[in-house]
Design a protein around this motif. Structure first.
Motif: not given
Length: 142
Positions: A72-73, A76
């Motif tokens: 998970w960025q 984002r």
């Protein structure tokens, strides 16, 4: 609603605005608290502490979150989830007077209330990893 729960809710709403509108909005915090008509001084003080602390340490907090949020960025993530995580991570790392379990449970409830049905589990997973990796000297019972 308990004072600290209300303060966390206000802090989340304001951090959401900062995230969307930019850092210059931080100067509007006193006006925000007045507009929402929060009359309890203790609630306002705690909300202010959370907002200013999470904002001041945001770069380091984002790094910690990014390290544990596999695949998970942070950019984002849903805006609400990202800011719930920032708020709770600030509490876990910088608020020795708040038990980690309380910070995590409050964050899960905020996620459930303001984000998606899956947010509670996501927030719990990320914060549990942060809690288990934090230095014992950070205070509170782990």
């Amino acid at each position: 609603m308990k004072r600290r729960t209300r303060a966390r809710e206000l802090a989340l709403k304001f951090l959401y605005q900062v995230d969307l509108l930019g850092d210059e909005v931080i100067d509007e915090l006193p006006y925000f608290l007045k507009v929402v008509e929060e009359r309890d001084a203790e609630t306002c003080r705690f909300a202010r502490r959370l907002v200013l602390g999470a904002h001041e340490h945001r770069a380091a907090i984002d790094t910690v979150i990014q390290e544990v949020a596999q695949n998970w960025q942070i950019a984002r993530m849903a805006v609400i989830d990202r800011n719930v995580l920032r708020l709770a991570t600030y509490e876990l790392l910088h608020c020795d007077d708040i038990p980690p379990k309380v910070a995590i449970n409050e964050a899960i409830e905020l996620g459930k209330r303001y984000s998606t049905a899956n947010s509670g589990a996501f927030i719990n997973g990320v914060l549990d990893k942060i809690k288990s990796q934090r230095p014992a000297a950070a205070g509170g019972d782990v």
